[in-house]
Design an enzyme around this catalytic site. Structure first.
Site, PDB file in Angstrom:
ATOM      1  N   ASP A 284      29.835 -36.928 -36.321  1.00 30.48           N
ATOM      2  CA  ASP A 284      28.435 -36.889 -36.225  1.00 30.48           C
ATOM      3  C   ASP A 284      27.826 -36.428 -37.600  1.00 30.48           C
ATOM      4  OD1 ASP A 284      25.795 -36.864 -35.182  1.00 30.48           O
ATOM      5  OD2 ASP A 284      26.302 -35.741 -33.422  1.00 30.48           O
TER       6      ASP A 284
HETATM    7  C1  BGC Z   1      23.106 -37.381 -33.345  1.00 31.42           C
HETATM    8  C2  BGC Z   1      23.984 -38.521 -33.110  1.00 31.42           C
HETATM    9  C3  BGC Z   1      23.398 -39.475 -33.866  1.00 31.42           C
HETATM   10  C4  BGC Z   1      23.340 -39.313 -35.270  1.00 31.42           C
HETATM   11  C5  BGC Z   1      22.773 -40.613 -36.052  1.00 31.42           C
HETATM   12  C6  BGC Z   1      22.910 -37.054 -35.018  1.00 31.42           C
HETATM   13  O1  BGC Z   1      22.107 -36.072 -35.292  1.00 31.42           O
HETATM   14  O2  BGC Z   1      23.683 -35.879 -32.801  1.00 31.42           O
HETATM   15  O3  BGC Z   1      23.859 -38.427 -31.720  1.00 31.42           O
HETATM   16  O4  BGC Z   1      24.129 -40.757 -33.733  1.00 31.42           O
HETATM   17  O5  BGC Z   1      22.433 -38.324 -35.564  1.00 31.42           O
HETATM   18  O6  BGC Z   1      21.552 -40.749 -36.032  1.00 31.42           O
END
Ligand code: BGC
Length: 751
Positions: A284
């Site tokens: 993530d």
């Molecule tokens: C979120 C993810 C997301 C990623 C990219 C993160 O902060 O937890 O779910 O896909 O950002 O935007």
């Protein structure tokens, strides 16, 4: 015939083996030409760092990233959208790097790209797997037309805690339904052929336990035991693997005290080992670096070492692989086979997408113009929006509304809001582009509408990164709202949450209607009792007062681009609501986490008065509205529950049936739900577990018999032996219209 089928099967097998070995040969060949840095580059994902079609990047940060891209040190980009932007960056990767390996372009296409579907929690309330698949399909069609080939969806985190803002992105509290929805979404995004120009790679996230953040506070520690992990949290992830999902994303939280990003147990043992997942895992955002503040890694190099060894294949935005992995491999802290495995997986997905055949296959300007926001897509999201609405209360048949000669007061800032229904994680959904409730109602011309805002829920602009400025003091619009209500036949109050009030980082400790909305509701109700409360929100709320007082309540969530039309069609009865909740609504926030498949305890409570039973002194244990609950304008009667046998062994099955009758005045759809209870086991067992459901549509006066087959596979769970198995013993089986159903039959599973 049988011979023909066998022959066909053999041909398919041979073709897929040839394809697989072609793919393997291609990847191995490419891998053998790559330097260590080029390999590490594939494991690096950067956020879009400049307007790709504009001037050259300025500033040191931008220039450094641009250099990395040209040097083949970037494998993927996120948040770069639109054919021109994607093409410009792809061109650099393909034409200017030594090996010309195409980039894979990711974006959070969660409930639509530009044409926006209901938020996923709302869609799950439709219990309509075909519609949910279709919604993901529409999102994929639009995203692929905008140059994208990878979405960070579906989020398959189970959650029992409405304080956690990200419940809006999931499918609710139940692993059985959650697994079916995970499959439907993966299928919708990926289609049958990932190499088609209009399908995109999906990503099951967040692996794992992210939805169990303590106290509902986003990113917080999750303390889930092994059995909760296997029986409740992991099933939708496993379902996504079974549906062929191409990628996984790990999560920010800890699991068993270890950050998920650094968890070998989850990523190597379970996902890539036991489940045989052969796609890749992306971290993530920055989660590799976050292992330092977690107190699990000493520094950046240590974090990169842990993450790579644990099976995080791609680094989203912490830049630690690109900066540290070379030295870690050279010094032997990370074996080259780890890097080769990660890179092969990443190249494998690029291969499956067909990017090596044509890196620009998603870059068709005409398609982009023609497809995005098309009429057809708008119609598709309207269909799922209607299906997602849940009727929570309808006393004296206040709904559906009469179509003529009525004066209707429409009250609430959210009634005239074209933005909130687009929700959070809105892709490239255009601000203020949703049909508002007021607009939807205006398309019915027979009644007189008076709109009054009543109160501001919030002030100023809203967006992903800022907290809302909520109004707690300005009541200046109350009087006008009261006057409008007084002179109307019916009042429609549209209250709830602004679109960015749920989603990432939007945890709440209070689940009441935000700001002064509750007060306004009570004030309006004093002058007119015919109130229809339409909720526009992204999570279960505490609406106990409304449930006691307001005659009609419609849960309309954040329904996307066509929200207002869908809501108006339901209010006027042109669509008879059929949605059912997939998360329990608490009586108050103190009951949270609350869910239907809880354990009985040694002291189950029958009455609140018994002090020594597991109960609260101020409120009963049950939720305000249970999982599976939702009304219709018609009524359904259940009778004649039958079971084909009162015992079975593991090789047998039994049939349970019930008669469902439409006893009301409207044609309607009902989600008929099957639950079982395993009365005792090697572990304590939930009071009920959903094991099946069927949608029936009945004319007034019509009835149908609905059958379910129970076989051994439905009775298995992750037992004390640490395997999925059934255990002989006594079971109850229930069929009904929600998880509160009490009438049951008994059967025995025998050895
Ligand atoms: C979120 C993810 C997301 C990623 C990219 C993160 O902060 O937890 O779910 O896909 O950002 O935007």
């Amino acid at each position: 015939m049988r011979k023909l089928i066998t022959l066909l099967l053999i041909t398919v097998l041979i073709v897929s083996c040839v394809n697989n070995s072609e793919k393997e040969t291609f990847i191995n060949d490419l891998l053998s030409q790559m330097t260590l840095d080029e390999k590490i580059g594939q494991m690096n994902q950067y956020n879009g760092f400049w307007d790709a079609t504009g001037p050259m990047p300025e500033g040191e940060y931008q220039k450094a990233r641009y250099r990395d891209l040209k040097n083949g040190l970037v494998g993927s980009m996120l948040n770069v959208t639109g054919v021109d932007n994607v093409r410009a960056l792809q061109k650099i990767a393909v034409e200017e790097t030594r090996l010309g390996i195409p980039l894979i372009f990711a974006f959070d296409v969660i409930h639509g790209y530009e044409t926006i579907s209901p938020i996923p929690l709302a869609e799950s309330a439709s219990w309509d797997l075909e519609a949910i698949e279709k919604s993901a399909r529409v999102a994929a069609i639009e995203a692929s037309a905008a140059g994208l080939n990878w979405t960070f969806a579906p989020m398959v985190d189970i959650s029992r805690d409405a304080r956690w803002g990200r419940v809006m992105e999931g499918a609710g509290e139940d692993p059985f339904l959650g697994s079916l929805i995970a499959k439907a979404r993966v299928k919708g995004f990926q289609g049958d052929d990932l190499s088609a120009f209009n399908t995109i790679a999906a990503c099951a996230k967040h692996f794992a336990s992210y939805g169990f953040a303590e106290a509902g506070r986003d990113y917080n520690t999750a303390d889930t035991n092994e059995y909760t992990l296997f029986n409740t949290i992991l099933p939708p992830f496993k379902a996504a693997v079974d549906a062929g999902v191409s990628t996984f994303m790990n999560s920010f939280n800890t699991v068993d005290e270890i950050p998920a990003t650094g968890s070998t147990f989850l990523q190597r043992d379970i996902l890539k080992g036991e489940w045989g997942f052969n796609g890749f895992v992306v971290s993530d955002w920055g989660s590799i670096g976050e292992m330092i503040p977690h107190g699990y890694a000493r520094d950046g190099a240590h974090a990169a070492e842990i993450a790579a060894n644990a099976g995080s294949d791609m680094d989203m935005e912490s830049s630690l692989y690109v900066r540290k992995l070379n030295e870690l491999v050279t010094s032997g802290k990370v074996d080259i086979s780890i890097v080769d495995d990660a890179v092969s997986r990443i190249l494998g997905v690029k291969y499956d997408l067909g990017l090596f055949d044509d890196p620009y296959k998603y870059c068709n300007k005409e398609r982009e113009k023609e497809i995005i926001g098309s009429k057809e897509n708008q119609e598709a999201v309207l269909d799922i929006a209607r299906k997602s609405i849940v009727l929570l209360k309808n006393e004296n048949q206040l709904l559906p509304l009469k179509k003529n000669n009525q004066t209707i007061a429409v009250i609430g800032q959210l009634a005239n809001d074209k933005n909130s229904s687009i929700g959070n994680w809105r892709g490239r959904g255009i601000a203020n582009s949703a049909i508002s409730v007021l607009e939807g109602l205006k398309s019915y011309e027979g009644n007189k509408l008076i709109y009054k805002k009543g109160v501001d829920v919030y002030y100023g602009d809203t967006n992903f990164f800022t907290r809302l400025d909520i109004n707690y003091s300005d009541r200046s619009g109350f009087n006008q709202a009261r006057l409008a209500a007084k002179s109307s036949d019916v009042v429609i109050m549209v209250l709830g949450e602004e679109g960015f009030q749920t989603g990432e980082g939007r945890s709440r400790t209070n689940l009441l209607l935000p700001g002064l909305q509750q007060e306004l509701l009570e004030e309006v109700y004093k002058v007119n009792k015919n109130v229809v409360l339409v909720l526009v929100n992204g999570r279960p709320l505490n609406i106990s007062w409304a449930d006691e007082n307001i005659p009609a309540i419609v849960e309309a969530w954040q329904l996307g681009s066509q929200a207002g039309n869908a809501i108006a069609q339901v209010l006027y009865g042109d669509y008879n609501p059929s949605g059912k909740l997939t998360m329990s609504f608490p009586r108050n926030v103190g009951q949270v986490p609350i869910y239907y498949n809880y354990k009985n305890t040694g002291r189950p409570s029958k009455s609140q008065k018994t002090v020594t039973a597991s109960a609260y002194s101020d409120v009963e244990n049950s939720p305000l509205y249970p999982f599976g609950y939702g009304l219709s304008y018609t009524s359904f009667d259940y009778s004649d529950l039958k079971i084909s046998s009162d015992s079975m062994n593991v090789n047998q099955s039994i049939i349970v049936s019930v008669t469902v009758a439409n006893s009301g005045k409207y044609k309607g759809k009902e989600v008929v739900q099957l639950y079982t209870r395993d009365l005792y086991g090697s572990l304590t067992r939930p009071l009920k577990e959903l094991k099946g459901f069927k949608m029936v549509e009945l004319e007034p006066g019509e009835s149908k018999t609905v059958n379910f087959t129970i076989d051994n596979s439905l009775l298995k769970y992750y037992t004390v032996n640490k395997k999925w198995e059934s255990e002989s013993g006594d079971f109850n089986v229930y069929i009904g219209g929600d998880s509160n159903v009490e009438i049951f039959k008994k059967f025995k599973l025998i050895d």
